[in-house]
Structures are given as structure tokens and as C-alpha cells.
Design a protein around this motif. Structure first.
Motif, PDB file in Angstrom:
ATOM      1  N   TRP A 495       0.918  -1.276   0.177  1.00  0.00           N
ATOM      2  CA  TRP A 495       0.010  -0.104   0.096  1.00  0.00           C
ATOM      3  C   TRP A 495       0.809   1.073  -0.323  1.00  0.00           C
ATOM      4  CZ3 TRP A 495      -4.676   1.179  -1.088  1.00  0.00           C
ATOM      5  CH2 TRP A 495      -5.925   0.194  -0.894  1.00  0.00           C
ATOM      6  N   LEU A 496       1.942   1.185   0.554  1.00  0.00           N
ATOM      7  CA  LEU A 496       2.804   2.646   0.992  1.00  0.00           C
ATOM      8  C   LEU A 496       3.107   3.291  -0.437  1.00  0.00           C
ATOM      9  CD1 LEU A 496       4.130   3.721   3.319  1.00  0.00           C
ATOM     10  CD2 LEU A 496       6.317   2.368   2.848  1.00  0.00           C
ATOM     11  N   PRO A 497       3.564   2.426  -1.452  1.00  0.00           N
ATOM     12  CA  PRO A 497       3.791   3.611  -2.423  1.00  0.00           C
ATOM     13  C   PRO A 497       2.561   4.146  -3.179  1.00  0.00           C
ATOM     14  CG  PRO A 497       4.451   1.461  -3.107  1.00  0.00           C
ATOM     15  CD  PRO A 497       4.066   1.441  -1.542  1.00  0.00           C
ATOM     16  N   ARG A 498       1.513   3.102  -2.934  1.00  0.00           N
ATOM     17  CA  ARG A 498       0.083   3.904  -3.714  1.00  0.00           C
ATOM     18  C   ARG A 498      -0.161   5.075  -2.859  1.00  0.00           C
ATOM     19  NH1 ARG A 498      -2.243  -0.569  -6.645  1.00  0.00           N
ATOM     20  NH2 ARG A 498      -4.405   0.377  -6.644  1.00  0.00           N
ATOM     21  N   PHE A 499      -0.043   5.159  -1.481  1.00  0.00           N
ATOM     22  CA  PHE A 499      -0.541   6.211  -0.676  1.00  0.00           C
ATOM     23  C   PHE A 499       0.130   7.502  -1.204  1.00  0.00           C
ATOM     24  CE2 PHE A 499      -2.309   3.296   2.662  1.00  0.00           C
ATOM     25  CZ  PHE A 499      -3.419   3.631   2.546  1.00  0.00           C
ATOM     26  N   ARG A 500       1.502   7.199  -1.172  1.00  0.00           N
ATOM     27  CA  ARG A 500       2.609   8.261  -1.421  1.00  0.00           C
ATOM     28  C   ARG A 500       2.185   8.934  -3.013  1.00  0.00           C
ATOM     29  NH1 ARG A 500       7.488   5.552   1.535  1.00  0.00           N
ATOM     30  NH2 ARG A 500       7.360   6.724   3.504  1.00  0.00           N
ATOM     31  N   ASP A 501       1.760   8.032  -3.806  1.00  0.00           N
ATOM     32  CA  ASP A 501       1.270   8.566  -5.119  1.00  0.00           C
ATOM     33  C   ASP A 501       0.029   9.328  -4.962  1.00  0.00           C
ATOM     34  OD1 ASP A 501       1.702   8.910  -7.774  1.00  0.00           O
ATOM     35  OD2 ASP A 501       0.131   7.282  -8.237  1.00  0.00           O
ATOM     36  N   ASP A 502      -0.822   8.753  -4.278  1.00  0.00           N
ATOM     37  CA  ASP A 502      -2.100   9.248  -4.321  1.00  0.00           C
ATOM     38  C   ASP A 502      -2.233  10.532  -3.411  1.00  0.00           C
ATOM     39  OD1 ASP A 502      -3.365   7.170  -5.688  1.00  0.00           O
ATOM     40  OD2 ASP A 502      -3.899   6.163  -3.845  1.00  0.00           O
ATOM     41  N   MET A 503      -1.421  10.934  -2.806  1.00  0.00           N
ATOM     42  CA  MET A 503      -1.265  12.120  -2.075  1.00  0.00           C
ATOM     43  C   MET A 503      -1.525  13.631  -3.025  1.00  0.00           C
ATOM     44  SD  MET A 503       1.294  11.772   1.161  1.00  0.00           S
ATOM     45  CE  MET A 503       0.788  13.365   2.130  1.00  0.00           C
ATOM     46  N   LYS A 504      -1.012  13.080  -4.240  1.00  0.00           N
ATOM     47  CA  LYS A 504      -1.405  14.249  -5.192  1.00  0.00           C
ATOM     48  C   LYS A 504      -2.661  14.706  -5.435  1.00  0.00           C
ATOM     49  CE  LYS A 504      -1.643  11.316  -9.355  1.00  0.00           C
ATOM     50  NZ  LYS A 504      -1.684   9.897  -8.396  1.00  0.00           N
ATOM     51  N   ASP A 505      -3.772  13.736  -5.051  1.00  0.00           N
ATOM     52  CA  ASP A 505      -5.174  13.944  -4.845  1.00  0.00           C
ATOM     53  C   ASP A 505      -5.854  14.628  -3.656  1.00  0.00           C
ATOM     54  OD1 ASP A 505      -5.285  12.729  -7.528  1.00  0.00           O
ATOM     55  OD2 ASP A 505      -5.336  10.906  -6.666  1.00  0.00           O
ATOM     56  N   ILE A 506      -5.024  14.711  -2.592  1.00  0.00           N
ATOM     57  CA  ILE A 506      -5.545  15.347  -1.486  1.00  0.00           C
ATOM     58  C   ILE A 506      -5.913  16.958  -1.550  1.00  0.00           C
ATOM     59  CG2 ILE A 506      -5.120  15.944   1.086  1.00  0.00           C
ATOM     60  CD1 ILE A 506      -3.123  13.443   1.124  1.00  0.00           C
ATOM     61  N   GLN A 507      -7.038  17.285  -1.154  1.00  0.00           N
ATOM     62  CA  GLN A 507      -7.224  18.640  -1.299  1.00  0.00           C
ATOM     63  C   GLN A 507      -6.558  19.626  -0.147  1.00  0.00           C
ATOM     64  OE1 GLN A 507     -11.386  19.804  -0.730  1.00  0.00           O
ATOM     65  NE2 GLN A 507     -11.149  21.506  -2.407  1.00  0.00           N
ATOM     66  N   VAL A 508      -5.777  20.566  -0.285  1.00  0.00           N
ATOM     67  CA  VAL A 508      -5.272  21.372   0.508  1.00  0.00           C
ATOM     68  C   VAL A 508      -5.745  22.851   0.165  1.00  0.00           C
ATOM     69  CG1 VAL A 508      -3.014  22.255   1.306  1.00  0.00           C
ATOM     70  CG2 VAL A 508      -3.401  19.963   0.794  1.00  0.00           C
ATOM     71  N   THR A 509      -6.553  23.308   1.127  1.00  0.00           N
ATOM     72  CA  THR A 509      -6.952  24.856   0.666  1.00  0.00           C
ATOM     73  C   THR A 509      -6.426  25.961   1.214  1.00  0.00           C
ATOM     74  OG1 THR A 509      -9.043  24.535   2.041  1.00  0.00           O
ATOM     75  CG2 THR A 509      -9.228  23.782  -0.165  1.00  0.00           C
ATOM     76  N   ASP A 510      -5.646  25.375   2.529  1.00  0.00           N
ATOM     77  CA  ASP A 510      -4.862  26.622   3.290  1.00  0.00           C
ATOM     78  C   ASP A 510      -3.769  25.600   4.176  1.00  0.00           C
ATOM     79  OD1 ASP A 510      -6.121  25.138   5.489  1.00  0.00           O
ATOM     80  OD2 ASP A 510      -7.628  26.372   6.013  1.00  0.00           O
TER      81      ASP A 510
END
Lengths: 587, 64
Positions: A495-510
Motif C-alpha cells: 500500500w505504501l507507494p500507492r498512498f504516497r502517489d495518491d497524495m497528489k489527490d489530497i485537497q489542500v486549501t489552506d
């Protein structure tokens, strides 16, 4: 300006509107200051990362040792109320009182508790210096109650000797913060450190950002002390609520990740520990109740044998199907119940009062159901941390570590204070013999750019930070905690590399969300280290905490060793080393 | 998971915003505190340190 205004005790003479206006002005002052990319550039002799128990002590003692030295604390919260003991603490867990116990006796207890995975010197130094630490705190007005014979009230929670000394101090953190101010330490609040400045194996400071304003902070330092806690946000609490952890959830493994990425060695990550505490709310109460006559009973109504408050015995009842388990106090006299209530409802987690009121449970009649907390990584409650010697030196020059972030096994609050003190002494010496080191400007530019990129690229991400963290921690619960086996642990590595890759889809607004995004990286790093350590230790040890179903036996012949982790210089991957224990690990 | 604010007592001093251990409290347009982020550890600092005793925190539903 901000500090002055907030310190004014409001009076009826200041009308609410006037006050509101001042306040809104302050808020807008903060807002106008908040342009991303603004830079706070600091230089100091000693940088302390984390202003909790260990960090405040380190900063105060550093100024004591050399009043001319400049000391900066970078704190993720606000120093008056931050860290694991924001609302005080009810005991110093390890105090060796002259004439009553000895450091050697404590070492016997510590060897038993760690099952031999313990270096002698750091724990010995802690025990040796514990009483003078108590006296230092007492001198600062922290109360340690005494009995009719004028002796400190001590309780036995270790195998040998009565080392726990009661403390009655809800305002402990406020006192520490005041001492920091008096000492003239510069405090940078609400700032998360995201990277250490390293040059050829030497740490020269740190970088991070203000999680309200986004201001990028660079602090160059002659010596750096890491004191920013363990990883409380490891597996998911049974409540399913991300922040419903036993330990302060602001600690997300920040220090473990920072040290690992900088190239320091870490150890004890296979010691994944939990405790039986109040079910759902995860607040502590064991020592306070059990040392005052409360009992633990299982679903069959049987009293559980609790030699020295063995949490492992309680957890065994749950795992073997004799739960739920309960704390029973209805046999205690009224005055004892009132004493327990007073402590539980004023110190450390006073919210418990509301919890019991809401559930309609009175300790005089009702039972307190215990549940297993989430698993955590912690040098205070466990064995996890940065490798340090008795001088708090890490394996990187110029970097010291104290408190839950460092591996001095089961050091509790005593360890945080004592090693805060030791770290200060050592850092002051180091700083007096060293200039500010070289800093590669590209390191600074790259880190700032990385953060700006996240703010830019993740603006319209599709997954909220909470949602993402939930899945990470659920996956930790699924694969990284006991019972462990090779296939299961390796599922997490899938799972680990998948999570690290998926972090690009986290919404960060502030920038607040950016800080949570950074914390997810800390949690992932901590979990990666833990899984590698758990895979490496091919035996079972510490009861349930490192139970391998594929290696179910404890193997002292081969495994009285530290599992040490570091980042491979070439590969960039986790490297595992087996390191002998200082004294051969006899216990 | 509300923050219960007594608007008659609250002076909008911002101590709760300043002291919150998880950095989740902000003042709304009327100057009263609210939880901007759903990340409360129910440590009780905001309630304890409020100089006007104007705040009451409630436990999150999941742990209540």
C-alpha cells in the motif's frame, strides 16, 4: 502586539465593541501578513523543535547554562498549552528517592519491562538525575503531595521498587511556559517543522511554515534539539474518530520522520504499544484508580490478577474472549472515590467528568468499561525513538533528541524532563565550540518550492485530508499492528507507494490543511519504519506488542538485539541493522 | 461537535483561538469562536483558559 493584547485581562471598562475592533484588527494584521512565500529567516545558537515537556525544559536549562546563548523554540501549537501534558499531569512516573530506592533497582525494573532491549547508560542517568529534577520542579511551585510522615506519596507500578511519585499540577505546562518567557527564549508558535537542514552529516537547523499564515520559516542553528514527541496518530482508535487518540494527536511522528529523512538512526519501531483505557474516549485512569484500591474484573465477574498494573494481563482477557473488562470501585470508601474523582476531573484529561455525566455513570455504583486504545509509537510509553546515548546525542552531529521522540525506553515524563536538561547542557557545549554550519541554499529553495507546489497543485484535490488519513490509519490497523506475520506486514508495504502517489489527490486549501498533509507524510514514514522493524525481528517479544504468528516464541539466544533503522545513502530505502545491546541485554 | 458559546459573556478576546492545542478554533464574522476544523481532542484548554467562562466544549459524537 498580539501577545500584549491577549494578556490583558478584560475589564468591564473595555466595551465589547472596542475589544472586538481591536481583535479584528489583529486578525487582519495576521491575514495581511500571510502571503505565501514570505520568509522568516532566523539564526540562533540552539534551536529546540517542539515546546512540550522536554523542549521547554531544554530551552530553560540552555539559558541557565549560558545566559548569553540565543535559544529559539519552534512549536507547532502555542507554548502555554502544547504537547502531551497541556492540561498537566498527575505523577512523575520514575523518581529514585535517596535512601528509599536506587538507580540500580530501577534498572532491574527497566530490564524486566523491556525484556532486555535496553541500553544501560541512558536509563541509569535518568534514574540518577530524577530526584534533582523533582526538586527543580518543586522549586518552581509544582506540587508533590506528602503523607502524614511528610514523605512523598509513591506508588509501585514497576516490578521492583516504588518509583512513581504523585504530582498535583494541572498548571504544569503554564509554569513551564512562564519559565521559558522569563529565560528570554524566543518562541515561534504555530509553526510546523518539515525538514532539517543537513550538511555532510551535520544538522544546522530546520525549516517549516506557520500553519496559519503560511510564512516559510528557516532557522539556522549551531545545535538542534528534537523534542517533538512520538507518533500518537498511528493505528485508528476503535471509535473510528481520527483524533480520539490516547496520546496528544498533534504528535504525528514528526520527529521520527525528520530524523530519518536527515539520516539519523532510529530504533524500537517494532514495539507497537497500546493500553487498556476508558473505552471510546481513550482517557487514562489506570494508575490513579488501581493504586487506590480499584479492581479490574472480566465479563465472568472474575478479578484479574494485576501484578504491578500489568496492562498485558488486561489486554489478554480481551483477546481471549473474556471481555468486556471493567474497573470496579464500588467497594471503595467515599473519601477514596472523591480523591479519585478530584484527580481525574482536574488533571491531564478533565473532560472525563463530562463523559461520565453524559453516560450517567457514578463510580460509586457503575463499572468503568476498559477498551484497547489505538497502537502508538512512543519513547515515553514504549521503546520507539531516535537512537541516543546518555548525552542525548543522536548519530548526526549537532542533533540532540529528548522526550518521546528519543529511544530511552519507558522514560515517561521523567525522561522528557531529565533529557531535556541533559540535551541543553550538551547543546550549549557544542554550540560554544561551533559556528553556524554551512547551509546549501538549494535545500532551502527546494523545500519552499515543494510546499508552494502542494498549495498550488492540491487546491482542487478530490480527497479531503481527513479521508486520506482515515484510510492510511485503517491500513495501519489492518496490517502493521499485532498479531503480525510476514505476509500481513508486507501488505502494508504494498500500500505504501500507492498512498504516497495518491497524495497528489489530497485537497489542500489552506496552510492548516497543508500541515495535516505534511503530518500524513510523517505517519507514513513512521509506519514504514515500524513495518520494516517488525519484519526484521523474527521472534515474538513484549507480549502482544510484537507478537509474530510466524515466529511465536521469544528467542533470547538470537534476539537480544536492537533493530536499528536508517535511510540508505544510495538506495534511499529503509536499511535495517541488528545492533548488540550495551550489556548483552541480560534481564 | 459544537463549541457552545455564551455570547453575552464572550468578549471575543481570542484566547481560545490562541491556546487551542489542535489549532482548530477561529472567530466568526461576529467575533465569536467556532470550530473551523473537525479535529478536536477535547483537551479542554479552550474552556479552562477562557477568562470569561463563556465556552463549553462538547465531546465528539463518536467518543461520547
Amino acid at each position: 502586539m498580539i501577545v500584549i493584547i491577549i494578556k490583558i485581562k478584560l475589564t468591564k471598562f473595555i466595551t465589547k465593541n472596542l475589544y472586538l475592533n481591536i481583535n479584528l484588527q489583529i486578525m487582519s494584521f495576521i491575514e495581511t501578513k500571510t502571503k505565501v512565500g514570505e520568509l522568516m529567516n532566523l539564526e540562533t545558537d540552539i534551536l529546540v523543535i517542539g515546546g512540550g515537556s522536554a523542549g521547554t525544559m531544554a530551552a530553560i536549562v540552555a539559558k541557565e547554562q549560558n545566559p548569553d546563548s540565543d535559544v529559539v523554540i519552534i512549536e507547532k501549537g502555542e507554548i502555554n498549552r502544547s504537547g502531551s501534558i497541556a492540561m498537566g499531569m498527575d505523577a512523575l512516573n520514575i523518581v529514585v528517592q535517596p535512601g528509599i530506592t536506587t538507580p540500580e533497582l530501577y534498572m532491574n525494573s527497566a530490564r524486566i519491562a523491556t525484556e532486555g532491549i535496553l541500553d544501560y547508560k541512558p536509563s541509569f542517568v535518568m534514574a540518577e538525575r530524577s530526584y534533582s529534577m523533582l526538586k527543580r520542579l518543586e522549586g518552581w511551585g509544582i506540587r508533590f503531595p506528602r503523607d502524614d510522615e511528610n514523605k512523598y506519596i509513591s506508588l509501585q507500578v514497576h516490578a521492583k521498587g516504588s518509583f512513581l511519585i504523585e504530582m498535583d499540577s494541572p498548571e504544569l505546562k503554564l509554569v513551564l511556559a512562564e519559565k521559558v518567557k522569563e529565560a528570554g527564549v524566543r518562541v515561534i508558535n504555530r509553526t510546523i517543522v518539515t525538514k532539517l537542514l543537513v550538511d555532510r552529516g551535520q544538522v544546522n537547523g530546520a525549516m517549516g511554515f506557520n500553519l496559519r499564515t503560511g510564512e516559510f520559516v528557516v532557522c539556522k542553528a549551531k545545535a538542534t534539539i528534537l523534542a517533538n514527541g512520538g507518533c500518537a496518530r498511528f493505528s485508528l482508535p476503535n471509535s473510528g474518530y481520527l483524533y480520539g487518540t490516547f496520546d496528544y494527536p498533534g504528535n504525528a511522528g514528526d520527529g521520527y520522520s525528520l530524523a530519518y529523512q536527515a539520516g539519523a538512526q532510529l530504533t524500537g519501531f517494532e514495539y507497537t504499544n497500546c493500553s487498556p483505557l476508558i473505552k471510546d474516549i481513550n482517557c487514562p485512569l489506570l494508575y490513579i484508580t488501581l493504586t487506590r484500591g480499584a479492581e479490574v474484573v472480566n465479563a465472568l465477574g472474575e478479578t484479574i490478577d494485576l501484578e504491578y498494573v500489568s496492562t498485558q494481563n488486561m489486554l489478554k482477557e480481551l483477546r481471549e474472549g473474556r471481555g468486556p473488562i471493567f474497573i470496579k470501585m464500588n467497594h471503595l470508601p467515599e473519601e477514596r472515590i472523591q480523591e479519585i474523582e478530584r484527580i481525574l476531573f482536574t488533571v491531564e484529561r478533565p473532560i472525563q467528568k463530562k463523559f461520565w455525566e453524559n453516560r450517567g455513570i457514578d463510580f460509586r455504583e457503575g463499572l468503568i468499561e476498559l477498551g484497547e486504545t489505538e497502537y502508538q509509537l512512543c519513547g515515553g510509553h514504549g521503546l520507539t525513538g531516535i537512537v541516543v546515548n546518555e548525552k542525548t546525542e543522536t548519530t548526526l552531529k549537532g542533533l540532540y533528541a529528548a522526550g518521546d521522540v528519543a529511544c530511552v525506553p519507558l522514560q515517561h515524563l521523567t525522561g522528557a524532563f531529565v533529557f531535556g536538561e541533559v540535551a541543553a547542557e550538551e547543546a550549549v557545549k557544542f554550540a560554544s565550540n561551533n559556528d553556524l554550519g554551512e547551509v546549501d541554499q538549494n535545500l532551502i529553495k527546494n523545500e519552499e518550492q515543494r510546499l508552494l507546489n502542494v498549495m498550488d497543485n492540491n487546491k482542487s484535490g478530490s480527497i479531503s485530508v481527513q479521508d486520506f488519513e482515515y484510510k492510511v490509519r485503517r491500513t495501519i490497523s489492518d496490517y502493521a499492528i499485532p498479531p503480525k506475520n510476514e505476509i500481513k506486514l508486507k501488505r502494508f508495504l504494498w500500500w505504501l507507494p500507492r498512498f504516497r502517489d495518491d497524495m497528489k489527490d489530497i485537497q489542500v486549501t489552506d496552510h492548516h490543511e497543508l500541515s495535516r498533509y505534511e503530518e500524513i507524510q510523517f505517519i507514513l514514514d513512521s509506519a514504514e519504519l515500524s513495518v520494516h522493524a517488525s519484519l526484521a525481528r523474527e521472534e515474538s517479544r513484549w507480549g502482544w506488542f510484537h507478537h509474530r504468528t510466524d515466529y511465536p516464541e521469544k528467542d533470547d539466544a538470537n534476539w537480544l538485539k536492537h533493530v536499528v533503522l536508517e535511510k540508505g545513502l544510495k538506495s534511499g530505502e529503509v536499511q535495517t541493522l541488528l545492533v548488540d545491546i550495551e550489556n548483552g541485554g541480560e534481564h | 461537535m459544537p463549541l457552545i458559546v455564551d455570547e453575552d459573556l464572550c468578549t471575543s478576546c481570542g484566547v481560545c483561538v490562541d491556546r487551542c492545542t489542535m489549532d482548530i478554533i477561529r472567530l466568526n464574522d461576529d467575533g465569536f469562536p467556532y470550530k473551523k476544523y473537525d479535529e478536536c481532542w477535547y483537551c479542554g484548554v479552550c474552556e479552562e483558559d477562557c477568562p470569561e467562562n463563556a465556552l463549553i466544549i462538547d465531546l465528539p459524537f463518536q467518543v461520547k
